[in-house]
Scaffold this motif. Structure first.
Motif, mmCIF file in Angstrom:
data_model
loop_
_atom_site.group_PDB
_atom_site.id
_atom_site.type_symbol
_atom_site.label_atom_id
_atom_site.label_comp_id
_atom_site.label_asym_id
_atom_site.label_seq_id
_atom_site.Cartn_x
_atom_site.Cartn_y
_atom_site.Cartn_z
ATOM 1 N N VAL A 25 -7.596 8.040 -2.539
ATOM 2 C CA VAL A 25 -7.358 7.368 -1.255
ATOM 3 C C VAL A 25 -6.107 6.493 -1.302
ATOM 4 N N LYS A 26 -5.960 5.705 -2.351
ATOM 5 C CA LYS A 26 -4.811 4.798 -2.429
ATOM 6 C C LYS A 26 -3.491 5.560 -2.487
ATOM 7 N N ALA A 27 -3.473 6.625 -3.272
ATOM 8 C CA ALA A 27 -2.231 7.398 -3.393
ATOM 9 C C ALA A 27 -1.878 8.073 -2.074
ATOM 10 N N LEU A 28 -2.879 8.663 -1.413
ATOM 11 C CA LEU A 28 -2.626 9.346 -0.143
ATOM 12 C C LEU A 28 -2.197 8.337 0.920
ATOM 13 N N ALA A 29 -2.854 7.181 0.929
ATOM 14 C CA ALA A 29 -2.492 6.140 1.896
ATOM 15 C C ALA A 29 -1.078 5.639 1.653
ATOM 16 N N ALA A 30 -0.693 5.498 0.387
ATOM 17 C CA ALA A 30 0.664 5.046 0.074
ATOM 18 C C ALA A 30 1.694 6.043 0.569
ATOM 19 N N VAL A 50 -5.222 3.016 5.043
ATOM 20 C CA VAL A 50 -6.266 3.154 4.017
ATOM 21 C C VAL A 50 -7.626 3.363 4.668
ATOM 22 N N ALA A 51 -7.933 2.544 5.680
ATOM 23 C CA ALA A 51 -9.229 2.649 6.352
ATOM 24 C C ALA A 51 -9.395 3.999 7.035
#
Length: 206
Positions: A160-165, A142-143
């Motif tokens: 960001v959250k979706a891509l990080a997941a 995430v960072a």
């Protein structure tokens, strides 16, 4: 009078590595005390085992810490600000795949595979160090993506959250692929495809 306990030839550092490989290969609950006694330092007695480690759980915790301090360091690129955000993420994926496929130790990732062989309810606390490690890696992904947005490598509208997941799921999924026999070449090709997902979310240039 002779004292009981560990023999003078006992190599504790090697014993931790031997046990770590067993836990890495089989998981916590599937690794029996008999396997540990037979596999540590070419054989160790029960009294020596308990004198050295106290319990199977305590030994497992030591093995997890050894793994995190050594093999799991491949994810530390996520916090390397000398690399661009994209390079940090790609390097993490490729170094992780390389580590998980190299000879000399069980395939896959001990932390990632630990989620598949989680201890039963009465031993759930044993899995906490593995869960903390996975959560730290997720936070690092995430960072890294947030840094990509902040440095205008990624579009500011990216989820960001979706891509990080998606990247975290892929990273942990490497463990299963490696354990099932995927080659490093196959995994690297998959990583190349995965990085296209990053590139499709690049900041538009006027």
């Amino acid at each position: 009078m002779a004292t009981m306990g560990r023999p003078r030839t006992f190599d504790r550092d090697k014993a931790i590595e031997d046990a770590m490989f067993l836990f890495w290969q089989h998981g916590y609950e599937s690794t029996s005390l008999a396997q540990l006694k037979a596999g540590i330092n070419n054989g160790i007695s029960a009294p020596s085992f308990y004198a050295a480690f106290g319990s199977k759980e305590a030994l497992f915790r030591e093995c997890v810490q050894r793994y995190i301090a050594t093999y799991a360091q491949v994810t530390e690129f996520l916090w390397d600000n000398n690399l661009s955000a994209r390079d940090a993420l790609e390097t993490t994926l490729r170094r992780s795949a390389k580590m998980q496929c190299e000879p000399g130790h069980p395939s896959g990732c001990m932390v990632g595979l630990g989620a598949m062989s989680a201890p039963s309810a009465e031993n759930a606390a044993v899995a906490e160090p593995l869960e903390r490690s996975r959560n730290r890696t997720r936070a690092g992904v995430v960072a890294t993506i947030e840094r990509g947005v902040a440095t205008e490598q990624l579009n500011k509208s990216v989820d960001v959250k979706a891509l990080a997941a998606m990247f975290s799921t892929f990273l942990f999924g490497i463990s299963i692929q490696a354990r099932d026999g995927a080659s490093l070449d196959e995994l690297n090709k998959a990583i190349t495809q995965m990085m296209w997902l990053w590139d499709s979310n690049k900041q538009n240039e006027d």
